[in-house]
Design a protein around this motif. Structure first.
Motif, PDB file in Angstrom:
ATOM      1  N   GLU A 177     -28.045  -4.835  -2.519  1.00  0.00           N
ATOM      2  CA  GLU A 177     -29.435  -5.187  -2.789  1.00  0.00           C
ATOM      3  C   GLU A 177     -30.376  -4.341  -1.937  1.00  0.00           C
ATOM      4  O   GLU A 177     -31.415  -3.869  -2.429  1.00  0.00           O
ATOM      5  N   ASP A 220     -35.013 -10.709  -9.337  1.00  0.00           N
ATOM      6  CA  ASP A 220     -34.099 -11.372  -8.410  1.00  0.00           C
ATOM      7  C   ASP A 220     -32.672 -10.879  -8.655  1.00  0.00           C
ATOM      8  O   ASP A 220     -32.210 -10.818  -9.802  1.00  0.00           O
ATOM      9  N   GLU A 242     -29.739 -12.189  -8.009  1.00  0.00           N
ATOM     10  CA  GLU A 242     -28.819 -13.161  -8.592  1.00  0.00           C
ATOM     11  C   GLU A 242     -29.088 -13.358 -10.077  1.00  0.00           C
ATOM     12  O   GLU A 242     -28.153 -13.453 -10.889  1.00  0.00           O
ATOM     13  N   ASP A 243     -30.373 -13.386 -10.435  1.00  0.00           N
ATOM     14  CA  ASP A 243     -30.723 -13.513 -11.851  1.00  0.00           C
ATOM     15  C   ASP A 243     -30.205 -12.316 -12.641  1.00  0.00           C
ATOM     16  O   ASP A 243     -29.724 -12.463 -13.773  1.00  0.00           O
TER      17      ASP A 243
END
Length: 271
Positions: free
Chosen positions: A191, A245, A247-248
């Motif tokens: 990330e 995001d 995770e999304d």
């Protein structure tokens, strides 16, 4: 794999003015005489400026060899490698992050970054401000006084990334930098790298054997065949690169579809 699996875009047919990296008919062999081994090639590849290109494939397919050629650590047996129109120069053309951090253990985090800034030609008076910017960018603000052995493996790799960014050159090369890290740290650093490169706009070439990592990071993926490595799949990744995001993104149906496609291509190419 069907012919529709290979995506050819206009950028591959000509260098143009915005190309950061170009490989023309590149073949690389190791050994001499009758004891030669062809690691990669022939490979023709163009990387536009600002692209995040991921090289993915099974172990031994030549991913790291291609990265070393782009870095200038080795020269191709045949063909040419150009970075911004010139032959790559080791330590000058690109910032490089390896599988292990390769930091100087007797220096502090500050010392490792300052050494990279000195080699990059940054004036002494500007180094403290530039160091703070780099450490803040990789999420290490406040640890500059620690020795390398006093910080975690994930933090050490963040220092290595900051050091590679210190030179301010427009090309960043990463050779499986998260391979030795635990899953949670690896995802966090993925990330971080995704955000840093999106914000800086640096051209990035990243080597991995993970389809999941490739799809998450790349704006374009090249799947290599088994040795000698050639291009089996050239796939643009239309996922958003900022403002989403993580995770999304990983849980999205589009991500799952792309990951499955790349995974299938890797297995087919290695067969």
């Amino acid at each position: 794999m069907s012919s529709s699996d290979v995506t050819t875009s206009p950028r591959e047919t000509g260098a143009g003015h915005g190309d950061a990296v170009r490989l023309d008919n590149v073949v690389h062999r190791y050994g001499r005489g009758g004891e030669t081994f062809t690691a990669v090639g022939p490979v023709d590849l163009t990387v536009p400026a600002g692209e995040f290109l991921v090289l993915v494939g099974a172990s031994g397919c030549g991913k790291s060899t291609l990265l070393r050629l782009v870095a200038g650590f080795e020269r191709p047996t045949h063909g040419s490698v150009r970075v911004h129109g010139a032959e790559p120069r080791p330590g000058v053309t690109a910032g490089v992050v390896f599988q292990t951090p390769r930091l100087f253990p007797w220096r502090t985090v500050r010392g490792n970054i300052d050494l990279a800034l000195r080699y990059a030609g940054v004036e002494r008076a500007r180094r403290p401000e530039r160091r703070r910017e780099l450490l803040d960018r990789v999420g290490l603000a406040g640890v500059e006084g620690r020795r390398v052995w006093e910080i975690s493996g994930g933090q050490q790799q963040r220092v290595a990334i900051a050091r590679a960014l210190a030179a301010e050159n427009p090309l960043l090369l990463l050779d499986e930098p998260f391979a030795a890290l635990d899953a949670l740290t690896r995802e966090r650093l993925q990330e971080d790298v995704r955000q840093v490169t999106a914000r800086t706009g640096r051209t990035t070439v990243f080597v991995t054997h993970s389809a999941d990592e490739a799809v998450f990071l790349g704006s374009r993926i090249i799947v290599l065949t088994r040795s000698p490595g050639t291009v089996a799949l050239d796939l643009p990744i239309p996922l958003p690169r900022d403002g989403v995001d993580a995770e999304d993104l990983r849980n999205s149906a589009e991500f799952a579809e792309l990951r499955a496609r790349v995974s299938h291509a890797v297995k087919t190419a290695a067969a």
